[in-house]
Design an enzyme around this catalytic site. Sequence first.
Site, PDB file in Angstrom:
ATOM      1  N   SER A   1       0.828  -1.216   0.000  1.00 52.06           N
ATOM      2  CA  SER A   1       0.000   0.000   0.000  1.00 52.06           C
ATOM      3  C   SER A   1       0.860   1.262   0.000  1.00 52.06           C
ATOM      4  CB  SER A   1      -0.906   0.030   1.232  1.00 52.06           C
ATOM      5  OG  SER A   1      -1.778  -1.068   1.248  1.00 52.06           O
TER       6      SER A   1
HETATM    7  N1  SAH Z   1      -0.987  -4.986   3.969  1.00 51.30           N
HETATM    8  C1  SAH Z   1      -0.276  -5.257   2.726  1.00 51.30           C
HETATM    9  C2  SAH Z   1      -1.079  -4.756   1.534  1.00 51.30           C
HETATM   10  C3  SAH Z   1      -1.106  -5.785   0.449  1.00 51.30           C
HETATM   11  S1  SAH Z   1      -2.331  -5.526  -0.805  1.00 51.30           S
HETATM   12  C4  SAH Z   1       1.122  -4.682   2.762  1.00 51.30           C
HETATM   13  O1  SAH Z   1       1.472  -3.966   3.715  1.00 51.30           O
HETATM   14  O2  SAH Z   1       1.916  -4.972   1.854  1.00 51.30           O
HETATM   15  C5  SAH Z   1      -3.702  -6.439  -0.187  1.00 51.30           C
HETATM   16  C6  SAH Z   1      -3.514  -7.927  -0.027  1.00 51.30           C
HETATM   17  O3  SAH Z   1      -4.790  -8.471   0.317  1.00 51.30           O
HETATM   18  C7  SAH Z   1      -3.046  -8.683  -1.268  1.00 51.30           C
HETATM   19  O4  SAH Z   1      -1.848  -9.342  -0.991  1.00 51.30           O
HETATM   20  C8  SAH Z   1      -4.189  -9.684  -1.541  1.00 51.30           C
HETATM   21  O5  SAH Z   1      -3.744 -10.944  -2.011  1.00 51.30           O
HETATM   22  C9  SAH Z   1      -4.839  -9.800  -0.173  1.00 51.30           C
HETATM   23  N2  SAH Z   1      -6.229 -10.267  -0.174  1.00 51.30           N
HETATM   24  C10 SAH Z   1      -7.237  -9.968  -1.032  1.00 51.30           C
HETATM   25  N3  SAH Z   1      -8.387 -10.601  -0.658  1.00 51.30           N
HETATM   26  C11 SAH Z   1      -8.094 -11.299   0.476  1.00 51.30           C
HETATM   27  C12 SAH Z   1      -8.837 -12.165   1.329  1.00 51.30           C
HETATM   28  N4  SAH Z   1     -10.130 -12.460   1.104  1.00 51.30           N
HETATM   29  N5  SAH Z   1      -8.205 -12.715   2.388  1.00 51.30           N
HETATM   30  C13 SAH Z   1      -6.895 -12.461   2.645  1.00 51.30           C
HETATM   31  N6  SAH Z   1      -6.129 -11.664   1.862  1.00 51.30           N
HETATM   32  C14 SAH Z   1      -6.717 -11.088   0.792  1.00 51.30           C
END
Ligand code: SAH
Length: 222
Positions: free
Chosen positions: A72
């Site tokens: 993010s």
């Molecule tokens: N908090 C992360 C942001 C990653 S982007 C960071 O600091 O890097 C959001 C993430 O949510 C992605 O990796 C995606 O695969 C995950 N995601 C999407 N839907 C999801 C779900 N139902 N359960 C768990 N993870 C999910």
Amino acid sequence: MALRGDSLKYRGARKKLLETVRKNLDELGITDEGVLEAMMKIPRHVFFDSTFDFKFAYNDTAFKIGAGQTISQPTTVAVQTALLQIKKRDKVLEIGTGSGYQAAVLMEMGAKVYSIERQKLLYDRAQKNLPDLGYRPRLFYGDGFKGLPSFAPFDKVIVTCGAPFIPEALIEQLKPGGIAVIPVGEGATQVMHRLLKKENGELHKQEYGDFSFVPMLKDRAK
Ligand code: SAH
């Protein structure tokens, strides 16, 4: 903690980035010194997929981390963390471990973190990287829509992907008096929601403007 691969150059870039982030938090009226201090301590570049990408780590932008997902934008991480009003030893459930950076920010602030990721590649990577950096969250490869009923209740819940609606299980797993921060919306942008669960179980909702997230998808990825 978490200084592997850090340098004066990166610390300087981080300081500049955090001035931008502070300005953005000021504009929303949610500046939180603890969040800014935690983000100053954590080298964001080590959460990137490839050393070729390190030069982008201190821009205030999201960036690709593999499996079609992104780390993010720093302002977004700061806004979500500030809205959670983290206190030491808070038990926090995160949906979307991704790179693990958001989890590291929460842990640097003293929270106990439980984080779910649906992409195996990212789960495996975070499972290795975070302990290498000195952070020990509980990580789960699963579907965030379900939360973690066997570890509930949580003081705080943070969803770091764009939720099509407010997942009921996550609100159920929140303690009375707890806070959930969830970006809600199915289009290109989501509206940041802060939900306070009152003692009687009712939700008090506030909105904090538009942000852009990868979508929250059902089930584990194959
Ligand atoms: N908090 C992360 C942001 C990653 S982007 C960071 O600091 O890097 C959001 C993430 O949510 C992605 O990796 C995606 O695969 C995950 N995601 C999407 N839907 C999801 C779900 N139902 N359960 C768990 N993870 C999910």
